[in-house]
Design a protein around this motif. Structure first.
Motif, PDB file in Angstrom:
ATOM      1  N   ASN A 175      -8.655  -5.953   4.871  1.00  0.00           N
ATOM      2  CA  ASN A 175      -9.606  -6.068   3.762  1.00  0.00           C
ATOM      3  C   ASN A 175      -8.883  -6.208   2.425  1.00  0.00           C
ATOM      4  O   ASN A 175      -9.305  -6.975   1.557  1.00  0.00           O
ATOM      5  CB  ASN A 175     -10.526  -4.851   3.733  1.00  0.00           C
ATOM      6  CG  ASN A 175     -11.517  -4.829   4.882  1.00  0.00           C
ATOM      7  OD1 ASN A 175     -11.740  -5.850   5.536  1.00  0.00           O
ATOM      8  ND2 ASN A 175     -12.103  -3.687   5.146  1.00  0.00           N
ATOM      9  N   ASP A 176      -7.769  -5.474   2.248  1.00  0.00           N
ATOM     10  CA  ASP A 176      -6.997  -5.581   1.011  1.00  0.00           C
ATOM     11  C   ASP A 176      -6.412  -6.976   0.856  1.00  0.00           C
ATOM     12  O   ASP A 176      -6.377  -7.541  -0.246  1.00  0.00           O
ATOM     13  CB  ASP A 176      -5.886  -4.533   0.990  1.00  0.00           C
ATOM     14  CG  ASP A 176      -6.413  -3.127   0.708  1.00  0.00           C
ATOM     15  OD1 ASP A 176      -7.620  -2.982   0.484  1.00  0.00           O
ATOM     16  OD2 ASP A 176      -5.590  -2.185   0.719  1.00  0.00           O
ATOM     17  N   ARG A 193     -14.676 -17.276   4.583  1.00  0.00           N
ATOM     18  CA  ARG A 193     -14.628 -16.213   3.580  1.00  0.00           C
ATOM     19  C   ARG A 193     -16.023 -15.702   3.206  1.00  0.00           C
ATOM     20  O   ARG A 193     -16.250 -14.492   3.099  1.00  0.00           O
ATOM     21  CB  ARG A 193     -13.907 -16.728   2.328  1.00  0.00           C
ATOM     22  CG  ARG A 193     -13.725 -15.661   1.259  1.00  0.00           C
ATOM     23  CD  ARG A 193     -13.311 -16.270  -0.065  1.00  0.00           C
ATOM     24  NE  ARG A 193     -12.940 -15.234  -1.005  1.00  0.00           N
ATOM     25  CZ  ARG A 193     -11.693 -14.792  -1.179  1.00  0.00           C
ATOM     26  NH1 ARG A 193     -10.701 -15.316  -0.500  1.00  0.00           N
ATOM     27  NH2 ARG A 193     -11.437 -13.830  -2.045  1.00  0.00           N
ATOM     28  N   ARG A 227       0.845  -1.192   0.000  1.00  0.00           N
ATOM     29  CA  ARG A 227       0.000   0.000   0.000  1.00  0.00           C
ATOM     30  C   ARG A 227       0.883   1.245   0.000  1.00  0.00           C
ATOM     31  O   ARG A 227       1.841   1.332   0.773  1.00  0.00           O
ATOM     32  CB  ARG A 227      -0.918   0.019   1.226  1.00  0.00           C
ATOM     33  CG  ARG A 227      -2.038  -1.035   1.184  1.00  0.00           C
ATOM     34  CD  ARG A 227      -2.953  -0.884   2.415  1.00  0.00           C
ATOM     35  NE  ARG A 227      -3.352   0.502   2.609  1.00  0.00           N
ATOM     36  CZ  ARG A 227      -4.342   1.104   1.960  1.00  0.00           C
ATOM     37  NH1 ARG A 227      -5.050   0.416   1.075  1.00  0.00           N
ATOM     38  NH2 ARG A 227      -4.640   2.358   2.200  1.00  0.00           N
ATOM     39  N   GLY A 280     -16.626  -7.273   5.520  1.00  0.00           N
ATOM     40  CA  GLY A 280     -15.270  -7.181   6.038  1.00  0.00           C
ATOM     41  C   GLY A 280     -15.170  -6.291   7.265  1.00  0.00           C
ATOM     42  O   GLY A 280     -16.169  -5.951   7.910  1.00  0.00           O
ATOM     43  N   GLU A 299      -6.976 -16.466  -1.914  1.00  0.00           N
ATOM     44  CA  GLU A 299      -7.552 -17.568  -2.683  1.00  0.00           C
ATOM     45  C   GLU A 299      -8.282 -18.579  -1.809  1.00  0.00           C
ATOM     46  O   GLU A 299      -9.029 -19.406  -2.332  1.00  0.00           O
ATOM     47  CB  GLU A 299      -6.441 -18.276  -3.462  1.00  0.00           C
ATOM     48  CG  GLU A 299      -5.735 -17.396  -4.481  1.00  0.00           C
ATOM     49  CD  GLU A 299      -4.631 -18.135  -5.210  1.00  0.00           C
ATOM     50  OE1 GLU A 299      -4.478 -19.350  -4.973  1.00  0.00           O
ATOM     51  OE2 GLU A 299      -3.911 -17.501  -6.005  1.00  0.00           O
ATOM     52  N   GLU A 352     -17.263 -11.815   3.650  1.00  0.00           N
ATOM     53  CA  GLU A 352     -17.714 -10.987   2.532  1.00  0.00           C
ATOM     54  C   GLU A 352     -19.157 -10.548   2.727  1.00  0.00           C
ATOM     55  O   GLU A 352     -19.536  -9.418   2.382  1.00  0.00           O
ATOM     56  CB  GLU A 352     -17.543 -11.748   1.224  1.00  0.00           C
ATOM     57  CG  GLU A 352     -16.079 -11.977   0.860  1.00  0.00           C
ATOM     58  CD  GLU A 352     -15.908 -12.802  -0.409  1.00  0.00           C
ATOM     59  OE1 GLU A 352     -16.903 -13.433  -0.836  1.00  0.00           O
ATOM     60  OE2 GLU A 352     -14.786 -12.810  -0.955  1.00  0.00           O
ATOM     61  N   ALA A 362      -7.635  -9.748   2.181  1.00  0.00           N
ATOM     62  CA  ALA A 362      -8.730 -10.683   1.933  1.00  0.00           C
ATOM     63  C   ALA A 362      -9.201 -10.611   0.481  1.00  0.00           C
ATOM     64  O   ALA A 362      -9.627 -11.621  -0.100  1.00  0.00           O
ATOM     65  CB  ALA A 362      -9.889 -10.390   2.878  1.00  0.00           C
ATOM     66  N   ALA A 363      -9.100  -9.426  -0.141  1.00  0.00           N
ATOM     67  CA  ALA A 363      -9.593  -9.247  -1.502  1.00  0.00           C
ATOM     68  C   ALA A 363      -8.808 -10.066  -2.520  1.00  0.00           C
ATOM     69  O   ALA A 363      -9.358 -10.461  -3.555  1.00  0.00           O
ATOM     70  CB  ALA A 363      -9.556  -7.767  -1.876  1.00  0.00           C
ATOM     71  N   VAL A 364      -7.534 -10.335  -2.241  1.00  0.00           N
ATOM     72  CA  VAL A 364      -6.714 -11.103  -3.192  1.00  0.00           C
ATOM     73  C   VAL A 364      -6.508 -12.546  -2.735  1.00  0.00           C
ATOM     74  O   VAL A 364      -5.861 -13.337  -3.431  1.00  0.00           O
ATOM     75  CB  VAL A 364      -5.338 -10.419  -3.391  1.00  0.00           C
ATOM     76  CG1 VAL A 364      -5.512  -8.998  -3.892  1.00  0.00           C
ATOM     77  CG2 VAL A 364      -4.522 -10.432  -2.103  1.00  0.00           C
ATOM     78  N   THR A 419      -8.366  -1.616   6.914  1.00  0.00           N
ATOM     79  CA  THR A 419      -8.172  -1.479   5.466  1.00  0.00           C
ATOM     80  C   THR A 419      -7.142  -2.473   4.960  1.00  0.00           C
ATOM     81  O   THR A 419      -7.322  -3.104   3.902  1.00  0.00           O
ATOM     82  CB  THR A 419      -7.740  -0.043   5.131  1.00  0.00           C
ATOM     83  OG1 THR A 419      -8.779   0.855   5.519  1.00  0.00           O
ATOM     84  CG2 THR A 419      -7.462   0.113   3.642  1.00  0.00           C
TER      85      THR A 419
END
Length: 496
Positions: free
Chosen positions: A74-75, A171, A63, A179, A81, A175, A77-79, A71
């Protein structure tokens, strides 16, 4: 290999802590397929270069600007798998099997959405064993400070919340809840997430078989202003909705009992490790005695084992004649007598340690040293005359106390805990950084504190909080030398 679990580690500086955490995870890899995602939240140190050395063993998300814990998580978790998301602080040291235990706990029921670990301080006391909402509406870690082996902290059970310093979340549940809420900045975002998941029908559980060591609040600073804002937001959102459930656990664990009679008052029984009745001298005596009995038993067993192994001669181990009995009577005299006995044992242990060093004895056993608890009691005995000789009567003193009220018992002087809450009680944690330590010091100085006392056991403050140490050295006079049982600073700013 397919990824079942994604471990997300948000970091902001503290490269050494991050390296220690990663090494512990990779040294004993979990059994389930996993990946490690480190979110570098604009670290100001050499964290980026350190992370490169791990190569393909980890994934790094960088970042450009610091966004805070929520934040960064959350970033990550967004990527991710994995179908399971593990959130881990970089100031933790996971032990073998920590993640496998969390996965097994989640797999026990589809209703379970979150599972939290048991976190220990380095001295084997509890930092986290579940989060409760207390009667004042504030969330707190249940049984913080209890021994790691206490039965109450070794029950797998349901809570309203657990800490994100080490938690595993489904997960889909994460979601669906949206988050972590970035409105919380480095504090209470985990409790808020758990409560939202609970309202969504998911259960939150605690798993004592998942164990990590945790140096709380070192990895990411939390300023007093942030804590106040987070607390206000939490109470606005959850003040009337979250169950105030701490008493339920005390009763469930047999630490609080209510004996009913035909007429009031009822009889309330408190376990000594849980609480002491305020203002009741007998309660204080029970509190002191329970601690002293445990310490004496532990030290006596340890001492006996060493003496049996080392076969010291009677001439070397004679502790000498006991001291004169305390002239005080009643509860106060009994407490004084118990303390005198502890000091005698400490002196005895110190003589044995010296004899071993002198004779080169040991038979391959580890070096013997006096017990830390008894050494601390002896240190407190040496601090008192130093303070009476150094600090004038009528002065107000702040003491780095670690919550020990006995350090505040200074005749003819008013003493305060440092750090402390607004009501003057011990804050229950160390400052997050030098900035917070300095702000707390100057606030108390503005309220009339004239002296600061740092016991020798806490002299590490001056090195760990480098900015705080410089602040003291540059502005205030030290009235004691480095080898004294405590450091005393007069809080009068030097003329500029």
């Amino acid at each position: 290999m397919s990824v079942r679990c994604s471990i997300v580690i948000p970091v902001h500086g503290r490269a050494g802590l991050t390296r220690q955490c990663l090494d512990a995870i990779l040294a004993t890899p979990p059994g389930a397929g996993f990946e490690v995602i480190v979110v570098d939240d604009a670290s100001p140190d050499d964290t980026p270069a350190m992370l490169v050395r791990y190569g393909d063993a980890i994934r790094v998300i960088t970042r450009a600007q610091n966004g805070g814990f929520a934040t960064a998580c959350n970033d990550g978790a967004a990527v991710a798998e994995g179908e399971l998301l593990g959130f881990v602080n970089n100031d933790t040291v996971p032990t073998a099997g920590w993640l496998d235990a969390l996965v097994a706990a989640v797999d026990a029921s589809p209703r379970i959405g979150v599972v939290g670990s048991k976190l220990l301080f380095p001295n084997e006391t509890v930092q986290h064993a579940g989060v409760v909402i207390c009667q004042d509406g504030n969330p707190r870690h249940l049984y913080a400070g209890f021994p790691a082996a206490h039965p109450a902290v070794n029950k797998a059970r349901r809570f309203q919340a657990v800490t994100a310093a080490s938690m595993l979340v489904r997960r889909d549940a994460f979601e669906r809840a949206g988050g972590f809420d970035p409105a919380f900045r480095n504090c209470l975002e985990d409790t808020d997430l758990c409560l939202r998941l609970g309202e969504g029908g998911y259960e939150v559980h605690y798993c004592p078989d998942s164990v990590l060591y945790h140096l709380e609040s070192v990895s990411r600073g939390r300023r007093s202003s942030e804590i106040a804002v987070n607390t206000r937001l939490f109470k606005e959102r959850w003040g009337e909705r979250a169950e105030r459930d701490d008493l339920r656990y005390y009763v469930e664990d047999g630490l609080l009992r209510i004996r009913y009679r035909e007429m009031y008052p009822v009889r309330i029984e408190l376990a000594p490790e849980l609480a002491v009745a305020a203002g009741v001298e007998a309660g204080r005596f029970v509190e002191l005695q329970s601690q002293q009995v445990a310490d004496l038993l532990r030290e006596t067993v340890r001492l006996t084992a060493h003496v049996a192994d080392l076969d010291l001669g009677a001439a070397d181990t004679d502790p000498g004649a006991p001291g004169a009995p305390s002239p005080r009577g009643g509860v106060e005299g009994l407490v004084a007598e118990a303390e005198r006995l502890q000091l005698d044992i400490h002196t005895f242990q110190a003589r044995i340690a010296e004899a071993l060093r002198h004779d080169g004895a040991g038979n391959g056993q580890p070096p013997f040293a006096p017990g830390e608890r008894l050494a601390y009691l002896e240190l407190k005995q040496r601090i008192r005359p130093v303070l009476e000789a150094t600090i004038p009567p009528g002065s107000t003193v702040i003491v780095v106390s670690r919550g020990d009220d006995s350090l505040l018992e200074l005749p003819e002087r008013e003493a305060w805990h440092f750090p402390q809450e607004q009501d003057g009680t011990y804050a229950g944690r160390h400052p997050a950084d030098s900035e917070e330590a300095i702000a707390g010091l100057e606030e108390l100085r503005a309220r009339g504190a004239g002296y600061l006392v740092i016991p020798a056991d806490d002299a590490w403050w001056l090195d760990h909080y480098e900015g705080f140490g410089r602040h003291l050295a540059e502005r205030y006079d030290s009235l004691t030398h480095a080898g004294a049982p405590c450091r005393v600073f007069r809080l009068e700013a030097r003329p500029t």
